[in-house]
Design a protein around this motif. Structure first.
Motif, short mmCIF file in Angstrom:
data_model
loop_
_atom_site.label_atom_id
_atom_site.label_comp_id
_atom_site.label_asym_id
_atom_site.label_seq_id
_atom_site.Cartn_x
_atom_site.Cartn_y
_atom_site.Cartn_z
N ASP A 52 -34.60 10.08 50.57
CA ASP A 52 -35.30 8.92 49.88
C ASP A 52 -34.38 7.62 49.71
N LEU A 76 -37.13 18.59 46.67
CA LEU A 76 -36.45 17.91 45.50
C LEU A 76 -35.17 18.65 45.17
N SER A 106 -32.42 12.17 45.03
CA SER A 106 -33.87 12.65 44.58
C SER A 106 -34.36 13.52 45.45
N THR A 107 -34.84 13.34 46.75
CA THR A 107 -35.41 14.19 47.56
C THR A 107 -34.95 13.96 49.18
N ASP A 160 -32.03 15.37 40.77
CA ASP A 160 -33.19 14.56 40.55
C ASP A 160 -33.49 15.09 38.90
N SER A 201 -35.89 17.67 38.06
CA SER A 201 -35.49 19.11 38.45
C SER A 201 -35.08 19.87 37.20
N THR A 218 -40.55 18.56 52.16
CA THR A 218 -39.87 17.50 51.24
C THR A 218 -38.92 18.40 50.20
#
Length: 278
Positions: free
Chosen positions: A127, A172, A133-134, A176, A179, A170
């Motif tokens: 990201d 996570l 984040s991802t 993040d 999460s 994707t």
């Protein structure tokens, strides 16, 4: 008399003089004074002509030598660049092989011992707006990857799959803020919840720790597996500091993750796990 006729007459005169010298030289050991003078003149002229020829040759050869030197320098520069590229590629292959070997060792070692079934995948993208984040991995539904599968490395927990396509998925990351991981302090079995921290450089925050249970820096945090989609017993990180939360009812701790999220290139997706023995 024109200049051309004068030059011609001078040449004829010199030829005659040389001829006379050759004819009269037979039987004589020592040259006459005029002969010596002419010999000195011709020697000087020959030396000057030789020097002039050498100078002309050097003048002509110098640009050619510069051109050859420039061409050779370009060839050497291209060769150096090619060798540096080959060395960089060889280094990259070596580092990749080392990482893959660690994944293979984990798949055939601790993963098997813990009953985990894992699939290796490479990180295909991140990201750009939030580095922690991802990530996107290069395995998807066609490889048996499904949503909510746990993603790890040999060092510890990475995150969970939140979306899939046929060829990609994707993930996570646990860093993040969205999460949340049910966790335990490994040494004391103290429960809590590990969350990502907004705006942090990949750090974690453990909350809802009972304030009457021992927690201190240096202890290891692992997944609890209780009412959680994450596999039990996966290392998360190390506690670096502990304090009371604003309500005073719980403790909270900062946790440094074991996984280096800045250098994440290959991961393992937990595709299955053998049920624990009853």
């Amino acid at each position: 008399m024109t200049s051309g006729k004068r030059i011609f007459s001078l040449v004829v005169l010199l030829v005659l003089v040389l001829y006379v010298m050759r004819v009269t030289a037979y039987g004589r050991v020592e040259a006459t004074a005029p002969e010596k003078t002419l010999m000195d003149v011709f020697a000087a002229l020959e030396q000057a002509a030789t020097g002039l020829g050498r100078g002309v040759r050097d003048v002509v050869a110098f640009p050619l030598s510069l051109l050859n030197a420039s061409r050779r320098a370009n060839e050497l520069s291209e060769q150096v660049a090619r060798l540096e590229g080959e060395l960089n590629r060889a280094t990259e292959y070596r580092l990749e092989n080392e990482r893959l070997k660690k994944l293979l060792d984990f798949k055939s070692g601790p993963a098997v011992d813990s009953g985990l079934e894992v699939a290796a995948a490479g990180v295909a993208g991140r990201d750009p707006g939030n580095w922690f984040s991802t990530i996107t991995i290069n395995k998807g539904r066609s490889n048996g990857i499904r949503e909510n599968m746990t993603v790890i490395t040999p060092r510890g927990l990475v995150g969970r799959v939140i979306a899939t396509t046929d060829r990609t998925a994707t993930v996570l990351l646990i860093t993040d803020p969205r999460s949340a991981v049910s966790a335990l302090v490994q040494e004391t079995r103290t429960p809590g919840m590990v969350e990502g921290t907004a705006g942090s450089a990949g750090t974690l925050h453990m909350i809802h720790i009972p304030n009457d249970m021992p927690v201190r820096p240096g202890q290891t945090v692992v997944t609890s597996g209780m009412k959680s989609i994450f596999v039990r017993g996966i290392p998360i990180g190390e506690i670096t500091s502990v304090k009371r939360d604003p309500t005073g009812l719980f403790l909270e701790a900062s946790v440094r993750p074991f996984v280096d999220f800045n250098r994440l290139e290959e991961v393992l997706v937990v595709t299955g796990a053998k049920p624990a023995a009853q």
